[in-house]
Design a protein around this motif. Structure first.
Motif, PDB file in Angstrom:
ATOM      1  N   CYS A   1       0.827  -1.164   0.014  1.00 46.74           N
ATOM      2  CA  CYS A   1       0.006  -0.061  -0.008  1.00 46.74           C
ATOM      3  C   CYS A   1       0.931   1.065   0.043  1.00 46.74           C
ATOM      4  O   CYS A   1       1.820   1.412   0.747  1.00 46.74           O
ATOM      5  CB  CYS A   1      -0.995  -0.003   1.081  1.00 46.74           C
ATOM      6  SG  CYS A   1      -0.301   0.180   2.705  1.00 46.74           S
ATOM      7  N   HIS A   2       0.464   2.262  -0.897  1.00 44.29           N
ATOM      8  CA  HIS A   2       1.137   3.393  -1.258  1.00 44.29           C
ATOM      9  C   HIS A   2       0.289   4.440  -1.790  1.00 44.29           C
ATOM     10  O   HIS A   2      -0.833   4.234  -2.046  1.00 44.29           O
ATOM     11  CB  HIS A   2       2.447   3.168  -1.984  1.00 44.29           C
ATOM     12  CG  HIS A   2       2.013   2.786  -3.187  1.00 44.29           C
ATOM     13  ND1 HIS A   2       1.555   1.812  -3.851  1.00 44.29           N
ATOM     14  CD2 HIS A   2       2.135   3.387  -4.608  1.00 44.29           C
ATOM     15  CE1 HIS A   2       1.312   1.662  -4.953  1.00 44.29           C
ATOM     16  NE2 HIS A   2       1.482   2.644  -5.510  1.00 44.29           N
ATOM     17  N   LYS A   3       1.062   5.704  -1.700  1.00 43.09           N
ATOM     18  CA  LYS A   3       0.159   6.740  -2.486  1.00 43.09           C
ATOM     19  C   LYS A   3       1.288   7.301  -3.553  1.00 43.09           C
ATOM     20  O   LYS A   3       2.521   6.972  -3.350  1.00 43.09           O
ATOM     21  CB  LYS A   3      -0.055   7.998  -1.541  1.00 43.09           C
ATOM     22  CG  LYS A   3      -0.935   7.652  -0.537  1.00 43.09           C
ATOM     23  CD  LYS A   3      -1.122   8.823   0.377  1.00 43.09           C
ATOM     24  CE  LYS A   3      -2.418   8.612   1.130  1.00 43.09           C
ATOM     25  NZ  LYS A   3      -2.866   9.935   1.764  1.00 43.09           N
ATOM     26  N   ASP A   4       0.858   7.404  -4.843  1.00 43.84           N
ATOM     27  CA  ASP A   4       1.650   8.192  -5.778  1.00 43.84           C
ATOM     28  C   ASP A   4       2.139   9.322  -5.279  1.00 43.84           C
ATOM     29  O   ASP A   4       1.373  10.109  -5.088  1.00 43.84           O
ATOM     30  CB  ASP A   4       1.043   7.930  -7.194  1.00 43.84           C
ATOM     31  CG  ASP A   4       0.796   6.396  -7.373  1.00 43.84           C
ATOM     32  OD1 ASP A   4       1.300   5.670  -6.854  1.00 43.84           O
ATOM     33  OD2 ASP A   4       0.058   6.197  -8.699  1.00 43.84           O
ATOM     34  N   ALA A   5       3.391   9.396  -5.619  1.00 46.73           N
ATOM     35  CA  ALA A   5       4.295  10.677  -4.998  1.00 46.73           C
ATOM     36  C   ALA A   5       4.270  11.837  -6.008  1.00 46.73           C
ATOM     37  O   ALA A   5       4.291  13.026  -5.656  1.00 46.73           O
ATOM     38  CB  ALA A   5       5.605  10.289  -4.875  1.00 46.73           C
TER      39      ALA A   5
ATOM     40  N   ILE B   1      -7.202   7.199 -12.840  1.00 51.52           N
ATOM     41  CA  ILE B   1      -6.309   8.306 -12.945  1.00 51.52           C
ATOM     42  C   ILE B   1      -6.045   8.467 -11.511  1.00 51.52           C
ATOM     43  O   ILE B   1      -7.331   8.680 -10.577  1.00 51.52           O
ATOM     44  CB  ILE B   1      -6.935   9.538 -13.556  1.00 51.52           C
ATOM     45  CG1 ILE B   1      -7.435   9.341 -14.915  1.00 51.52           C
ATOM     46  CG2 ILE B   1      -5.870  10.959 -13.535  1.00 51.52           C
ATOM     47  CD1 ILE B   1      -6.354   9.005 -15.944  1.00 51.52           C
ATOM     48  N   ASN B   2      -5.076   8.378 -10.825  1.00 49.93           N
ATOM     49  CA  ASN B   2      -4.729   8.640  -9.349  1.00 49.93           C
ATOM     50  C   ASN B   2      -4.262  10.073  -9.143  1.00 49.93           C
ATOM     51  O   ASN B   2      -3.296  10.593  -9.986  1.00 49.93           O
ATOM     52  CB  ASN B   2      -3.679   7.886  -8.987  1.00 49.93           C
ATOM     53  CG  ASN B   2      -3.945   6.632  -8.742  1.00 49.93           C
ATOM     54  OD1 ASN B   2      -5.169   5.988  -8.953  1.00 49.93           O
ATOM     55  ND2 ASN B   2      -2.826   5.665  -8.597  1.00 49.93           N
ATOM     56  N   VAL B   3      -4.814  10.771  -8.258  1.00 44.64           N
ATOM     57  CA  VAL B   3      -4.393  12.035  -7.894  1.00 44.64           C
ATOM     58  C   VAL B   3      -3.255  11.832  -6.840  1.00 44.64           C
ATOM     59  O   VAL B   3      -3.394  10.956  -6.246  1.00 44.64           O
ATOM     60  CB  VAL B   3      -5.480  12.908  -7.146  1.00 44.64           C
ATOM     61  CG1 VAL B   3      -4.993  13.956  -6.377  1.00 44.64           C
ATOM     62  CG2 VAL B   3      -6.526  13.397  -7.960  1.00 44.64           C
TER      63      VAL B   3
ATOM     64  N   GLU C   1      -4.655   6.213  -1.450  1.00 45.25           N
ATOM     65  CA  GLU C   1      -3.778   5.037  -0.840  1.00 45.25           C
ATOM     66  C   GLU C   1      -4.203   3.924  -1.659  1.00 45.25           C
ATOM     67  O   GLU C   1      -5.500   3.698  -1.862  1.00 45.25           O
ATOM     68  CB  GLU C   1      -4.271   4.979   0.382  1.00 45.25           C
ATOM     69  CG  GLU C   1      -3.277   3.845   1.143  1.00 45.25           C
ATOM     70  CD  GLU C   1      -2.321   4.219   2.225  1.00 45.25           C
ATOM     71  OE1 GLU C   1      -2.668   5.304   3.073  1.00 45.25           O
ATOM     72  OE2 GLU C   1      -1.331   3.764   2.034  1.00 45.25           O
ATOM     73  N   HIS C   2      -3.422   3.061  -2.243  1.00 40.78           N
ATOM     74  CA  HIS C   2      -3.954   1.858  -2.997  1.00 40.78           C
ATOM     75  C   HIS C   2      -2.642   0.797  -2.993  1.00 40.78           C
ATOM     76  O   HIS C   2      -1.592   1.181  -2.525  1.00 40.78           O
ATOM     77  CB  HIS C   2      -4.136   2.335  -4.320  1.00 40.78           C
ATOM     78  CG  HIS C   2      -2.776   3.092  -5.242  1.00 40.78           C
ATOM     79  ND1 HIS C   2      -2.622   4.285  -4.931  1.00 40.78           N
ATOM     80  CD2 HIS C   2      -2.050   2.632  -6.318  1.00 40.78           C
ATOM     81  CE1 HIS C   2      -1.461   4.796  -5.731  1.00 40.78           C
ATOM     82  NE2 HIS C   2      -0.863   3.663  -6.309  1.00 40.78           N
ATOM     83  N   ARG C   3      -3.030  -0.378  -3.498  1.00 40.81           N
ATOM     84  CA  ARG C   3      -2.114  -1.458  -3.391  1.00 40.81           C
ATOM     85  C   ARG C   3      -2.713  -2.376  -4.530  1.00 40.81           C
ATOM     86  O   ARG C   3      -3.584  -2.330  -5.172  1.00 40.81           O
ATOM     87  CB  ARG C   3      -2.182  -2.304  -2.138  1.00 40.81           C
ATOM     88  CG  ARG C   3      -3.331  -2.691  -1.980  1.00 40.81           C
ATOM     89  CD  ARG C   3      -3.695  -3.392  -0.729  1.00 40.81           C
ATOM     90  NE  ARG C   3      -5.151  -4.389  -0.724  1.00 40.81           N
ATOM     91  CZ  ARG C   3      -5.513  -4.920   0.651  1.00 40.81           C
ATOM     92  NH1 ARG C   3      -4.791  -4.762   1.617  1.00 40.81           N
ATOM     93  NH2 ARG C   3      -6.691  -5.391   0.392  1.00 40.81           N
TER      94      ARG C   3
HETATM   95 FE   LIG Z   1       0.851   3.465  -7.412  1.00 39.83          FE
END
Ligand SMILES: [Fe+2]
Ligand SMILES: O=C(O)CCC(=O)C(=O)O
Length: 356
Positions: free
Chosen positions: A218-222, A258-260, A276-278
């Motif tokens: 799990c992480h957020k895109d930076a 599309i990820n913010v 937050e995604h994984r």
């Molecule tokens: Fe990601």
């Protein structure tokens, strides 16, 4: 694929392991961008309506899906085909284009997210190769593409794909800017010149213990935005804000997710929050995905946009240098670290009355 076998490096802490069944996300916003293709420069109403949808989705979920996005289906299909062909190569041919700590584009099979190894192999490339001498970030990272030998179609397919997705990235950037009440081109300046944008090809092999491990932890895109192609297998989970549950994003043909990213969270001074995604893996099927990480120029100082800051709504972050942030992150994904990875939370100010 290469030889992945389950060992403790892949095992997630119990609280991060996926449950045996994850509910499918409903109410995800799928935004049809076809009106954009028809919009003439003078007609702002249609554009504003789309921007409002993007704004609502970015607030509620931190991500959305788009259809009729203008990236030709043939370009997506050829990129996906090239990706499969590359990962099917024998290990020694993939090793010939392996990335290194100093030269970070190319093949890699032991990515870590938050110090746990991901069940995947990947190939990174930049969509717009800088002219020599090669671009470096902070004098460290080299952005030279490594192309596999005797696969001209691989390079061609990914160059075409990169160009088309870049056009979409700028359209989305305009919609985000407008959704925040700003000029359409307000954010363009950050992406001038040599950006740090890159494309990642992900391959998640089948896994004997999908209950213990993750394809990506799990992480957020930076970055600013991520434009993600996923095949039809499924496995991308997002954390639903309304109840804190993990939900699975069902693949929709001919769409992008599309990820913010964190940078938009900071620019928007927390009006939008990155999602937050994984990625979960499974026992039967391999899975492929292609994120396009839309990142600004390395010299960018990231901070809340001045138009969105006021006495009532003071800046919630101190400025940080994107190039430094990015190279620290990249290096830490490359190996296990003893210390916590850099996060935007480290730049958060102590704003009185604001509880995070
Ligand atoms: Fe990601
Ligand atoms: O494979 C996916 O669906 C998502 C991958 C991802 O989140 C990433 O590479 O940052």
């Amino acid at each position: 694929m290469g030889s992945f076998s389950m060992d403790e490096a892949f095992v997630q802490a119990p609280e991060h392991r996926p449950k045996p069944s994850v509910a499918e996300a409903d109410n995800i916003r799928i935004i049809d961008l076809s009106p954009l293709l028809a919009v003439t420069d003078g007609d702002e109403t249609v554009f504003d309506a789309l921007a409002a949808e993007v704004g609502r989705a970015s607030q509620e979920w931190g991500f959305f899906m788009v259809t009729n996005h203008g990236v030709p289906p043939g370009a997506v299909a050829r990129a996906a085909e090239a990706q499969r062909a590359f990962f099917a190569l024998p290990p020694e041919r993939k090793a010939a284009v392996a990335r290194s700590e100093a030269a970070q584009m190319g093949y890699y099979a032991s990515e870590h997210t938050k110090d746990v190894r991901d069940w995947k192999e990947l190939f990174d490339l930049v969509p717009c190769q800088p002219s020599p001498p090669s671009a470096t970030v902070d004098g460290e990272l080299v952005f030279d593409n490594k192309w596999p030998e005797e696969m001209p179609e691989f390079r061609e397919a990914l160059e075409v794909y990169g160009e088309a997705v870049k056009d979409l990235a700028f359209k989305l950037l305009e919609l985000i800017a407008r959704s925040l009440g700003l000029r359409r081109d307000r954010l363009h300046g950050f992406f001038k010149g040599q950006t740090t944008t890159f494309i990642r090809l992900n391959h998640y092999p089948p896994c004997s213990s999908p209950d213990l491990t993750l394809g990506v932890g799990c992480h957020k895109d930076a970055g600013a935005l991520t434009i993600l192609y996923q095949d039809n297998v499924g496995g991308l989970d997002v954390l639903r804000r309304s109840d804190g549950e993990w939900v699975r994003v069902k693949p929709v043909p001919n769409s992008f997710v599309i990820n913010v990213g964190d940078i938009i969270q900071v620019w928007s001074n927390d009006r939008y929050e990155s999602v937050e995604h994984r990625v979960a893996v499974n026992m039967e099927k391999e899975r492929f995905s292609i994120p396009f990480f839309f990142y600004p120029a390395s010299s960018t100082m990231v901070e809340p946009l001045e138009e969105l800051v006021s006495e009532e709504s003071p800046a919630r972050y101190n400025p940080y240098n994107w190039g430094d942030f990015f190279s620290t992150r990249k290096n830490s994904n490359f190996k296990k670290l003893e210390v916590e990875n850099v996060q935007i939370a480290h730049f958060r100010k102590n704003v009185p009355g604001h509880v995070q």
